[in-house]
Design a protein around this motif. Structure first.
Motif, PDB file in Angstrom:
ATOM      1  N   PRO A 137       1.023  -6.651   4.135  1.00  0.00           N
ATOM      2  CA  PRO A 137       0.513  -5.898   3.544  1.00  0.00           C
ATOM      3  C   PRO A 137      -1.236  -5.736   2.990  1.00  0.00           C
ATOM      4  O   PRO A 137      -1.542  -6.713   2.742  1.00  0.00           O
ATOM      5  CB  PRO A 137       1.161  -5.218   2.837  1.00  0.00           C
ATOM      6  N   PRO A 138      -2.588  -5.109   3.600  1.00  0.00           N
ATOM      7  CA  PRO A 138      -3.349  -5.715   3.132  1.00  0.00           C
ATOM      8  C   PRO A 138      -3.114  -6.131   1.675  1.00  0.00           C
ATOM      9  O   PRO A 138      -2.378  -5.252   0.730  1.00  0.00           O
ATOM     10  CB  PRO A 138      -4.040  -4.430   2.562  1.00  0.00           C
ATOM     11  N   PRO A 139      -4.233  -6.866   0.986  1.00  0.00           N
ATOM     12  CA  PRO A 139      -4.021  -7.486   0.049  1.00  0.00           C
ATOM     13  C   PRO A 139      -5.082  -5.557  -1.653  1.00  0.00           C
ATOM     14  O   PRO A 139      -5.694  -5.332  -0.784  1.00  0.00           O
ATOM     15  CB  PRO A 139      -5.761  -8.108  -0.364  1.00  0.00           C
ATOM     16  N   PRO A 140      -4.264  -5.815  -2.533  1.00  0.00           N
ATOM     17  CA  PRO A 140      -4.974  -5.506  -2.371  1.00  0.00           C
ATOM     18  C   PRO A 140      -6.409  -4.952  -3.413  1.00  0.00           C
ATOM     19  O   PRO A 140      -6.802  -5.843  -3.288  1.00  0.00           O
ATOM     20  CB  PRO A 140      -3.983  -5.863  -4.989  1.00  0.00           C
ATOM     21  N   GLY A 141      -7.515  -4.182  -3.806  1.00  0.00           N
ATOM     22  CA  GLY A 141      -8.271  -3.448  -3.692  1.00  0.00           C
ATOM     23  C   GLY A 141      -9.276  -2.792  -2.316  1.00  0.00           C
ATOM     24  O   GLY A 141     -10.629  -3.465  -2.593  1.00  0.00           O
ATOM     25  N   THR A 142      -8.413  -2.881  -0.814  1.00  0.00           N
ATOM     26  CA  THR A 142      -8.762  -2.353  -0.163  1.00  0.00           C
ATOM     27  C   THR A 142      -8.956  -1.219  -0.061  1.00  0.00           C
ATOM     28  O   THR A 142      -7.874  -0.384  -0.331  1.00  0.00           O
ATOM     29  CB  THR A 142      -8.225  -3.952   1.028  1.00  0.00           C
ATOM     30  N   THR A 143      -9.471  -0.812   0.856  1.00  0.00           N
ATOM     31  CA  THR A 143      -9.488   0.967   1.128  1.00  0.00           C
ATOM     32  C   THR A 143      -7.830   0.606   2.297  1.00  0.00           C
ATOM     33  O   THR A 143      -7.606  -0.079   3.312  1.00  0.00           O
ATOM     34  CB  THR A 143     -10.223   1.474   2.129  1.00  0.00           C
ATOM     35  N   GLY A 144      -7.792   2.081   2.620  1.00  0.00           N
ATOM     36  CA  GLY A 144      -6.137   2.065   3.020  1.00  0.00           C
ATOM     37  C   GLY A 144      -5.605   2.999   2.884  1.00  0.00           C
ATOM     38  O   GLY A 144      -6.213   4.094   2.103  1.00  0.00           O
ATOM     39  N   LEU A 145      -4.408   3.685   3.767  1.00  0.00           N
ATOM     40  CA  LEU A 145      -3.812   5.200   2.975  1.00  0.00           C
ATOM     41  C   LEU A 145      -3.195   4.023   1.419  1.00  0.00           C
ATOM     42  O   LEU A 145      -2.428   3.551   1.676  1.00  0.00           O
ATOM     43  CB  LEU A 145      -2.489   4.905   4.121  1.00  0.00           C
ATOM     44  N   TYR A 146      -2.592   5.261   0.713  1.00  0.00           N
ATOM     45  CA  TYR A 146      -2.558   5.028  -0.849  1.00  0.00           C
ATOM     46  C   TYR A 146      -0.688   5.373  -0.260  1.00  0.00           C
ATOM     47  O   TYR A 146      -0.225   4.616  -0.807  1.00  0.00           O
ATOM     48  CB  TYR A 146      -3.215   6.111  -1.358  1.00  0.00           C
TER      49      TYR A 146
END
Length: 173
Positions: free
Chosen positions: A79-88
């Motif tokens: 998963p993308p790391p916290p603090g990055t943009t993307g789907l909530y």
């Protein structure tokens, strides 16, 4: 003083979108297609409608697909790391409170924990993570005539704790 809508270089403002517009589907990048299908079909109860190499399409009620799942760019990924943009989160709308209670029962039986459960006045919602750590909201909308309003007639949404025991009683009604 100018407002942000009057500022130079601000995007143009167009009339509102047609009221009949709906979001037809969400397409998620997943690390493991089988694991994602086990969750979305096996636990939540969606039906597999078709597959392509590295992708699967699932739906409720015979629609071509509500969710697309693919590993085209994400097979074995994290998963993308916290603090990055993307789907909530992806929000899945259930037709009734009883159907939402059924979803909660499935999650409990599968041992899938909730991140939260809220009464928003207009809706009741369960929040959780899918196997790829994507946020998922399972909810039902109260009838529009029951939505809470402020004195000026505007919508009054809030976040209060959802009584899960009361929700599960829907299955006995």
């Amino acid at each position: 003083m100018t407002s942000t809508t009057d500022a130079p270089n601000s995007p143009p403002r167009f009339p509102t979108i047609d009221a009949g517009t709906r979001i037809g589907h969400v397409h998620l990048k997943v690390a493991d297609l089988k694991r994602a299908l086990d969750f979305y079909c096996g636990v939540l109860g969606f039906t597999l409608t078709t597959t392509y190499p590295g992708a699967a399409f699932i739906s409720a009620g015979g629609y071509h697909h509500h969710l697309g799942l693919n590993t085209w760019e994400s097979k074995g990924g994290s998963p993308p790391p916290p603090g990055t943009t993307g789907l909530y989160h992806t929000a899945i709308l259930y037709p009734t409170r009883k159907a939402l209670a059924d979803a909660l029962g499935r999650l409990i039986a599968a041992g899938i924990p909730l991140d939260g459960a809220s009464d928003h006045g207009v809706s009741e919602a369960l929040y959780l993570r899918d196997p790829d750590d994507n946020g998922v909201e399972l909810y039902w909308d109260r009838p529009q005539e029951e939505w809470p309003k402020n004195q000026d007639g505007s919508l009054h949404m809030y976040t209060r704790r959802l009584d899960l025991d009361d929700l599960m009683k829907e299955l006995d009604r």
